[in-house]
Design a protein around this motif. Structure first.
Motif, short mmCIF file in Angstrom:
data_model
loop_
_atom_site.label_atom_id
_atom_site.label_comp_id
_atom_site.label_asym_id
_atom_site.label_seq_id
_atom_site.Cartn_x
_atom_site.Cartn_y
_atom_site.Cartn_z
N GLN A 38 -20.78 1.06 -1.89
CA GLN A 38 -20.11 -0.16 -1.21
C GLN A 38 -19.32 0.15 -0.14
N LEU A 39 -19.40 -0.40 1.21
CA LEU A 39 -18.88 -0.08 2.39
C LEU A 39 -17.93 -1.47 2.41
N LYS A 40 -16.69 -1.11 2.63
CA LYS A 40 -15.72 -2.29 2.24
C LYS A 40 -14.60 -1.95 3.63
N GLY A 41 -14.47 -3.11 4.17
CA GLY A 41 -13.13 -3.33 5.22
C GLY A 41 -11.93 -3.73 4.53
N VAL A 42 -10.90 -3.11 4.84
CA VAL A 42 -9.57 -3.20 4.34
C VAL A 42 -8.46 -3.59 5.47
N LEU A 43 -7.80 -4.71 5.27
CA LEU A 43 -6.62 -4.85 6.07
C LEU A 43 -5.19 -4.86 5.05
N TYR A 44 -4.37 -3.97 5.56
CA TYR A 44 -2.97 -3.69 4.90
C TYR A 44 -3.02 -3.10 3.39
N GLY A 45 -4.25 -2.54 3.26
CA GLY A 45 -4.33 -1.82 1.94
C GLY A 45 -4.90 -2.88 0.83
N GLY A 46 -5.19 -4.06 1.30
CA GLY A 46 -5.39 -5.28 0.21
C GLY A 46 -4.03 -5.54 -0.61
N LEU A 47 -2.83 -5.27 -0.30
CA LEU A 47 -1.65 -5.47 -0.90
C LEU A 47 -0.96 -6.77 -0.40
N ASN A 48 -0.10 -7.28 -1.01
CA ASN A 48 0.81 -8.44 -0.63
C ASN A 48 2.47 -7.92 -0.61
N PRO A 49 2.78 -7.66 1.02
CA PRO A 49 3.85 -7.11 1.32
C PRO A 49 5.27 -7.53 0.46
N ARG A 50 5.25 -8.77 0.14
CA ARG A 50 6.16 -9.29 -0.54
C ARG A 50 6.47 -8.52 -1.79
N THR A 51 5.43 -8.06 -2.58
CA THR A 51 5.59 -7.34 -3.77
C THR A 51 5.60 -5.90 -3.71
N SER A 52 4.59 -5.61 -2.74
CA SER A 52 4.35 -3.87 -2.72
C SER A 52 5.40 -3.38 -1.87
N MET A 53 6.11 -3.86 -0.96
CA MET A 53 7.20 -3.13 -0.33
C MET A 53 8.30 -2.97 -1.25
N PRO A 54 8.83 -3.91 -1.98
CA PRO A 54 10.11 -3.57 -2.91
C PRO A 54 9.39 -2.65 -3.89
#
Length: 389
Positions: free
Chosen positions: A325-341
């Motif tokens: 698999q060759l996969k492009g990724v933005l923001y690591g695939g995370l949701n900032p509102r949950t991942s940042m805290p």
């Protein structure tokens, strides 16, 4: 209101410090006094032109019925943290005095992407570089009579930022501003690239190509979820020397040199996950990254490729036959509102290294020194600190 800000006028230029005018926050907007802004390689892609379509490409976009982006002049910066100064009408989640971190996409929470857990590709992203104007036609940000773009509608290289409530995450006041700024993009992107997007599992062999502010956190993420071998690849001896501190078990000065090392570590099987986090991803790295990837493995591309590099040399036969698999990724695939805290909670408990990422601290007037240090690999992460009241 007036704000000192770093302005980029066009490709190849240095950053200029000017006093700009910002509109008061309107409906659903918030005025933030900045305390710390992170220096990310994405900020430099506009100065180097890697993110800017050249005139001939812009003409093709217009001919195809697409709007050619008008990036300049631009207030730079998309990582940051600060304190809410004022709120516009309709703002319900924030009030003056709240500490906030920035999200470079002001996720709406309503589009098909947000409601399926992919807020990092929210439809709001289509307007990230628009020169916003109010109902009276007055630009949101201006220098004299010139309308200004703010990078990702933030422009954190400024004493003050006016942005959407949806671009801000309320944080506990005990969180240091530099830590909050780091997780607003680079740390989260790297961590998510290794954990969520690459899907690293206990016992895996992981190769991280490029160990700057994003890649070093891919190293941290891979090790944290139980990777057996984490190979940090970077031409910078400074970064290779630091990589074991963040969880690397081995280092290599180039992806090509890592092929023999990974082969020896895995008895020829090669790496389960390969994460490409170089500041500038040239297309010729892709076939090497796929050579490092085992059968059935995943290669994640997180770094930015110059918009003019449209052809990628690779063996599609190998991709198919070896089920890679060759996969492009933005923001690591995370949701900032949950991942940042969550990441900041890990930092507070001592399981995520953030303080150690900050190599140098600058004042806004030294922005060009900070960019030079980024380009010459003298920093893992540099930050701009704004004076407190």
């Amino acid at each position: 209101m007036k704000s000192q800000a770093a302005i980029m006028r066009g490709v190849g230029n240095d950053w200029e410090i000017h006093q700009v005018d910002l509109r008061d926050p309107s409906e659903n907007e918030v005025l933030v006094r900045m305390r710390v802004a992170g220096i990310c390689h994405s900020d430099d892609h506009f100065a180097t032109g890697d993110a800017v379509p050249p005139p001939e490409m812009a003409e093709m976009m217009v001919a195809a019925g697409l709007a050619a982006p008008d990036y300049f002049p631009m207030i730079g910066g998309h990582e940051g943290a600060g304190v809410v100064e004022a709120v516009g009408s309709g703002v319900t989640a924030l009030r003056p005095g709240d500490h906030v971190g920035m999200s470079f996409i002001a996720a709406c929470g309503k589009c098909r992407w947000c409601v399926t857990g992919q807020s990092f590709i929210c439809d709001v992203g289509a307007d990230l570089f628009a020169k916003d104007e109010g109902a009276d036609g007055v630009p949101q940000r201006r220098l004299g009579n010139e309308a200004l773009t703010a990078m990702t509608q933030l422009g954190t290289f400024s004493e003050y930022v006016v942005t959407s409530e949806n671009a801000l995450i309320k944080l506990d006041p005990s969180i240091p501003f530099h830590a909050a700024a780091l997780v607003s993009c680079g740390v989260t992107t790297g961590w998510g690239s290794a954990t969520e997007s690459a899907g690293t599992e206990p016992g895996d062999t992981v190769v991280v190509i490029g160990t700057g502010g994003v890649g070093m956190n891919a190293v941290q993420g891979a090790r944290a979820v139980g990777a057996q071998h984490v190979i940090a690849v970077d031409p910078s001896l400074f970064k290779r020397d630091l990589a074991p501190k963040f969880g690397a078990t081995h280092t290599s000065e180039s992806a090509e040199a890592a092929i023999e090392l990974v082969g020896a570590l895995t008895a020829g099987v090669m790496a389960d996950r390969v994460i490409v986090t170089m500041g500038v991803v040239r297309t010729d790295i892709i076939p090497v990254a796929l050579m490092l990837t085992r059968k059935g493995g995943t290669c994640v591309v997180t770094g930015m490729t110059p918009v003019t590099e449209l052809s990628v040399p690779m063996s599609l036969a190998d991709l198919v036959v070896s089920h890679k698999q060759l996969k492009g990724v933005l923001y690591g695939g995370l949701n900032p509102r949950t991942s940042m805290p969550r990441l900041l909670s890990m930092y507070q408990s001592g399981t995520l290294m953030l303080d150690e990422l900050v190599t140098r601290r600058y004042r806004l007037e030294n922005i060009n020194d900070a960019i030079d240090d980024l380009r010459t690999s003298r920093n893992i992460r540099g930050v701009i600190e704004f004076p407190s009241l």
